[in-house]
Design an enzyme around this catalytic site. Structure first.
Site, PDB file in Angstrom:
ATOM      1  N   ASP A 113      -4.847 -12.827   3.310  1.00  0.00           N
ATOM      2  CA  ASP A 113      -6.082 -12.386   3.938  1.00  0.00           C
ATOM      3  C   ASP A 113      -7.316 -12.622   3.076  1.00  0.00           C
ATOM      4  OD1 ASP A 113      -4.901 -10.520   2.286  1.00  0.00           O
ATOM      5  OD2 ASP A 113      -4.983  -8.872   3.712  1.00  0.00           O
ATOM      6  N   HIS A 153      -6.534  -7.097  -0.466  1.00  0.00           N
ATOM      7  CA  HIS A 153      -6.644  -5.667  -0.736  1.00  0.00           C
ATOM      8  C   HIS A 153      -5.813  -5.303  -1.961  1.00  0.00           C
ATOM      9  CE1 HIS A 153      -7.235  -6.111   3.690  1.00  0.00           C
ATOM     10  NE2 HIS A 153      -8.270  -5.325   3.429  1.00  0.00           N
ATOM     11  N   ASP A 202      -2.965 -10.480  -2.452  1.00  0.00           N
ATOM     12  CA  ASP A 202      -3.513  -9.962  -1.198  1.00  0.00           C
ATOM     13  C   ASP A 202      -4.981  -9.593  -1.423  1.00  0.00           C
ATOM     14  OD1 ASP A 202      -2.243  -8.564   1.544  1.00  0.00           O
ATOM     15  OD2 ASP A 202      -4.082  -7.608   0.824  1.00  0.00           O
ATOM     16  N   HIS A 224       0.816  -1.226   0.000  1.00  0.00           N
ATOM     17  CA  HIS A 224       0.000   0.000   0.000  1.00  0.00           C
ATOM     18  C   HIS A 224       0.846   1.271   0.000  1.00  0.00           C
ATOM     19  CE1 HIS A 224      -3.701  -2.148   0.359  1.00  0.00           C
ATOM     20  NE2 HIS A 224      -3.451  -2.605   1.574  1.00  0.00           N
TER      21      HIS A 224
END
Length: 295
Positions: A253, A168, A166, A130
């Site tokens: 995740d 996200h 991931d 990120h």
């Protein structure tokens, strides 16, 4: 692979010293569990190779991050503890741990490109995907996979592919390479979900149009959905790009047991995706794959 697999698992005790002031989902126990799992893997066809962790240099970081941000980050992290954004904490060990994570990603790349290893696994914290050129974000301080990919290009790789599974979207990695045709960024992620980026129309800019590939998937997607996305989109694009090196932003995740997301992958689904990526790497990149722990 006829000579067997040469595997480097890179980690360091300092990574668990980056710790939150209270409960936080990105906490040292995550890494301890991953380290314990890696130690249990003992396969006769896998030879372990030691790659020493090291801190990234300023020049290595500046390939992925704006120098003004690195200077500001250094000032911020001079305080004993605090938050870089609403989600991203730091303590007295964070600055060194972040530099060590990014530098160890570079060390992994060096080993892969030199042919000393064909599979590298970096178990490090804080995670990175990120973090943009100009800010920390979403638990991430420095963008380890972006620093690694830029280092590979500086060391002679012509094309680097990054597969981000991931849950996200890896907005920071996309931001850093959006206009770079030498890097293919492919992300599979739950949508809508933090950070509310990674839509299909985000495809790269200029000469890099088509080098950013986003596959936003709805909540509840399972292994069958991911397999379909791999077979129809991810694998054909990877093969066409023919990377010299493949890096995986490996967050876990999207697993059905994760409490913060809504996907339904299991252990076998991750194994299947990893095997498919390695098949492409064997065909185009002498089997070279680097795996970096994310969320």
């Amino acid at each position: 692979m006829h000579r067997g697999t040469h595997l480097a698992v890179i980690t360091d005790p300092l990574f668990v010293e980056h710790a939150p002031p209270g409960f936080h989902p990105e906490r040292p126990q995550r890494l301890a569990a991953a380290q314990a799992g890696a130690e249990r893997v003992q396969l006769p066809e896998v030879a372990r190779v030691r790659v020493a962790p090291r801190e990234a240099t300023v020049d290595e970081l500046a390939r992925a991050h704006d120098p003004s941000w690195l200077e500001l980050l250094g000032c911020k992290l001079a305080a004993p503890s605090g938050y870089l954004d609403a989600d991203t904490y730091y303590n007295a060990h964070t600055a060194q741990a972040a530099r060590l994570a990014a530098g160890s990603a570079c060390a992994m790349v060096e080993s892969l490109l030199a042919g000393e290893t064909d599979l590298g696994v970096l178990l490090a914290r804080p995670p990175g995907h990120h973090a943009t050129r100009t800010r920390a974000m979403g638990f991430c301080v420095l963008n380890n996979v972006a620093v690694a990919a830029a280092h590979a290009l500086a060391r002679g790789a012509r094309r680097v592919a990054i597969v981000d599974w991931d849950v996200h979207h890896g907005n920071g990695t996309q931001d850093i390479f959006f206009d770079n045709p030498a890097v293919l960024f492919v992300s599979l992620h739950e949508s809508p979900l933090y950070p509310d980026t990674g839509y299909v129309h985000e495809v790269g800019g200029g000469d890099a149009r088509g080098r950013t590939v986003n596959l936003p998937l709805p909540a509840g997607s399972d292994g069958g959905s991911y397999a379909l996305a791999f077979e129809r989109v991810v694998l054909p694009i990877l093969k066409s790009f023919a990377p010299d090196l493949v890096l995986i932003s490996a967050g876990y995740d999207a697993h059905q047991r994760d409490p913060l997301a809504n996907m339904q992958l299991d252990d076998g689904d991750y194994g299947w995706m990893a095997a498919k990526v390695r098949d492409v790497a064997r065909a185009t990149a002498n089997g070279r794959v680097g795996v970096l722990l994310e969320g």
